[in-house]
Design a protein around this motif. Sequence first.
Motif, PDB file in Angstrom:
ATOM      1  N   LEU A   1     -57.415 -57.196  19.095  1.00 22.02           N
ATOM      2  CA  LEU A   1     -59.054 -57.305  19.422  1.00 22.02           C
ATOM      3  C   LEU A   1     -59.205 -55.297  18.006  1.00 22.02           C
ATOM      4  CD1 LEU A   1     -58.831 -56.691  23.102  1.00 22.02           C
ATOM      5  CD2 LEU A   1     -59.551 -58.300  21.197  1.00 22.02           C
ATOM      6  N   GLU A   2     -58.287 -54.666  17.725  1.00 18.44           N
ATOM      7  CA  GLU A   2     -58.850 -53.907  17.311  1.00 18.44           C
ATOM      8  C   GLU A   2     -59.582 -53.596  15.502  1.00 18.44           C
ATOM      9  OE1 GLU A   2     -59.378 -50.116  17.147  1.00 18.44           O
ATOM     10  OE2 GLU A   2     -59.426 -50.599  19.439  1.00 18.44           O
ATOM     11  N   LEU A   3     -57.626 -54.873  15.469  1.00 17.37           N
ATOM     12  CA  LEU A   3     -57.990 -55.620  13.729  1.00 17.37           C
ATOM     13  C   LEU A   3     -59.216 -55.548  13.845  1.00 17.37           C
ATOM     14  CD1 LEU A   3     -54.288 -56.399  12.875  1.00 17.37           C
ATOM     15  CD2 LEU A   3     -55.526 -53.634  12.216  1.00 17.37           C
ATOM     16  N   MET A   4     -59.706 -57.085  14.496  1.00 15.91           N
ATOM     17  CA  MET A   4     -60.653 -58.290  14.433  1.00 15.91           C
ATOM     18  C   MET A   4     -62.365 -57.290  14.536  1.00 15.91           C
ATOM     19  SD  MET A   4     -60.368 -61.129  14.314  1.00 15.91           S
ATOM     20  CE  MET A   4     -60.146 -62.494  14.460  1.00 15.91           C
ATOM     21  N   LYS A   5     -62.581 -55.849  15.303  1.00 11.65           N
ATOM     22  CA  LYS A   5     -63.229 -55.075  15.073  1.00 11.65           C
ATOM     23  C   LYS A   5     -63.016 -54.029  13.863  1.00 11.65           C
ATOM     24  CE  LYS A   5     -65.103 -51.300  17.481  1.00 11.65           C
ATOM     25  NZ  LYS A   5     -64.591 -50.330  19.511  1.00 11.65           N
ATOM     26  N   GLN A   6     -62.153 -53.970  13.227  1.00 14.71           N
ATOM     27  CA  GLN A   6     -62.106 -52.877  12.410  1.00 14.71           C
ATOM     28  C   GLN A   6     -62.484 -53.611  10.793  1.00 14.71           C
ATOM     29  OE1 GLN A   6     -58.546 -50.635  12.289  1.00 14.71           O
ATOM     30  NE2 GLN A   6     -59.528 -48.929  10.802  1.00 14.71           N
ATOM     31  N   TYR A   7     -61.869 -54.787  10.435  1.00 14.85           N
ATOM     32  CA  TYR A   7     -62.053 -55.184   9.332  1.00 14.85           C
ATOM     33  C   TYR A   7     -62.743 -56.111   9.898  1.00 14.85           C
ATOM     34  CZ  TYR A   7     -58.239 -51.923   8.095  1.00 14.85           C
ATOM     35  OH  TYR A   7     -57.675 -50.594   7.579  1.00 14.85           O
ATOM     36  N   GLU A   8     -63.576 -57.191  10.541  1.00 16.99           N
ATOM     37  CA  GLU A   8     -63.478 -58.191  10.535  1.00 16.99           C
ATOM     38  C   GLU A   8     -64.118 -59.525   9.824  1.00 16.99           C
ATOM     39  OE1 GLU A   8     -67.594 -57.072  10.632  1.00 16.99           O
ATOM     40  OE2 GLU A   8     -68.021 -56.530  11.977  1.00 16.99           O
ATOM     41  N   PRO A   9     -62.296 -59.852   9.633  1.00 16.67           N
ATOM     42  CA  PRO A   9     -61.550 -60.728   9.003  1.00 16.67           C
ATOM     43  C   PRO A   9     -62.394 -61.943   8.926  1.00 16.67           C
ATOM     44  CG  PRO A   9     -59.911 -60.344  10.829  1.00 16.67           C
ATOM     45  CD  PRO A   9     -60.791 -59.620  11.163  1.00 16.67           C
ATOM     46  N   ASP A  10     -62.720 -62.775   8.085  1.00 17.42           N
ATOM     47  CA  ASP A  10     -63.232 -64.491   8.304  1.00 17.42           C
ATOM     48  C   ASP A  10     -61.479 -65.149   7.786  1.00 17.42           C
ATOM     49  OD1 ASP A  10     -62.849 -64.032   5.532  1.00 17.42           O
ATOM     50  OD2 ASP A  10     -64.808 -64.188   4.853  1.00 17.42           O
ATOM     51  N   GLU A  11     -61.039 -66.758   7.644  1.00 14.86           N
ATOM     52  CA  GLU A  11     -60.528 -67.567   7.441  1.00 14.86           C
ATOM     53  C   GLU A  11     -60.150 -67.518   6.158  1.00 14.86           C
ATOM     54  OE1 GLU A  11     -61.626 -71.599   8.553  1.00 14.86           O
ATOM     55  OE2 GLU A  11     -61.891 -70.866  10.938  1.00 14.86           O
ATOM     56  N   ASN A  12     -60.822 -66.104   5.352  1.00  9.08           N
ATOM     57  CA  ASN A  12     -60.163 -66.123   4.273  1.00  9.08           C
ATOM     58  C   ASN A  12     -59.252 -65.549   3.815  1.00  9.08           C
ATOM     59  OD1 ASN A  12     -61.216 -68.332   2.765  1.00  9.08           O
ATOM     60  ND2 ASN A  12     -62.966 -67.381   2.738  1.00  9.08           N
ATOM     61  N   HIS A  13     -59.159 -64.669   4.949  1.00 11.16           N
ATOM     62  CA  HIS A  13     -58.747 -63.152   5.028  1.00 11.16           C
ATOM     63  C   HIS A  13     -56.484 -63.586   5.075  1.00 11.16           C
ATOM     64  CE1 HIS A  13     -56.500 -59.779   6.968  1.00 11.16           C
ATOM     65  NE2 HIS A  13     -57.082 -58.926   6.645  1.00 11.16           N
ATOM     66  N   PRO A  14     -56.284 -63.200   4.682  1.00 13.53           N
ATOM     67  CA  PRO A  14     -54.926 -63.393   4.465  1.00 13.53           C
ATOM     68  C   PRO A  14     -53.514 -63.339   5.541  1.00 13.53           C
ATOM     69  CG  PRO A  14     -55.174 -61.429   3.341  1.00 13.53           C
ATOM     70  CD  PRO A  14     -56.255 -61.812   3.868  1.00 13.53           C
ATOM     71  N   PHE A  15     -53.907 -63.022   6.477  1.00 10.81           N
ATOM     72  CA  PHE A  15     -54.022 -62.995   8.193  1.00 10.81           C
ATOM     73  C   PHE A  15     -54.403 -62.804   8.996  1.00 10.81           C
ATOM     74  CE2 PHE A  15     -51.305 -59.353   5.540  1.00 10.81           C
ATOM     75  CZ  PHE A  15     -50.361 -60.538   5.192  1.00 10.81           C
ATOM     76  N   TYR A  16     -55.293 -63.769   8.317  1.00  9.29           N
ATOM     77  CA  TYR A  16     -56.210 -64.031   9.388  1.00  9.29           C
ATOM     78  C   TYR A  16     -56.184 -64.516  10.732  1.00  9.29           C
ATOM     79  CZ  TYR A  16     -60.000 -66.770  11.980  1.00  9.29           C
ATOM     80  OH  TYR A  16     -61.197 -66.579  13.173  1.00  9.29           O
ATOM     81  N   THR A  17     -54.938 -65.439   9.846  1.00 13.16           N
ATOM     82  CA  THR A  17     -53.953 -66.278  11.951  1.00 13.16           C
ATOM     83  C   THR A  17     -53.347 -65.510  12.713  1.00 13.16           C
ATOM     84  OG1 THR A  17     -53.938 -68.136  10.079  1.00 13.16           O
ATOM     85  CG2 THR A  17     -51.937 -67.877  11.832  1.00 13.16           C
TER      86      THR A  17
END
Length: 229
Positions: free
Chosen positions: A144-160
Amino acid sequence: MTFSEILRKENEDLFQLIFEHPFVQGIGRGDVPKEALAHYIKADYEYLNAFMHIYGIAISKSAERKDIAYFNQQIEFVLNSEVHPHHNFCQQIGVNYEALQGYPLPPTADHYVKHMMYHAHTGGMGEILAALLPCPWTYWEIGLELMKQYEPDENHPFYTWISFYANLRVEAVTMNMRNRLDELAEAASPEERQRMKEAFRKSCQLELGFWEMAYTCEEWPAGNPAAIR
């Protein structure tokens, strides 16, 4: 305030240190060193094997079918679902998952496993759950923290990896364990509740230590004891 809410409040310092750890922040940024990722997978694969064994001990101590069913579901989750974030790390470093399996636990992970085993063998159900709970709980909140802080999308290397731990199933794992611990704490003596608190805090400390162990590629001094014959 429920017992698990008290635990979360009392261990806010450790949760924050985990969120701020350079390995965790590196996942958010997408730039964890390859050596650290490999070291993490080696240790976490064996740690999760031990986690399933502890669930098995919990089943053997379960007096109610709902507890047996819960721990059985958790074994299935670890066995069949938690391989996905591991595969995400493996893809980023270009190493087959099987090549990182079967390694001895580094000191901190070895300590963590033996800490949980101790409470599983000597404690009651509440103590076992208190020792196990920080693993899913911290990972869910990391997601949850990383989603909030970095807002990764599917192109992010650690999105999965991030999206796996931020999802509703990990939340459900955490909340089910919290709710059962709260029930057990209601009927526990003050001494039992204190042992639960101590087991929970040490597991939080060892979660933080696990990230540090992986990031620094911790090894046994003078070689792994398992290699000595």
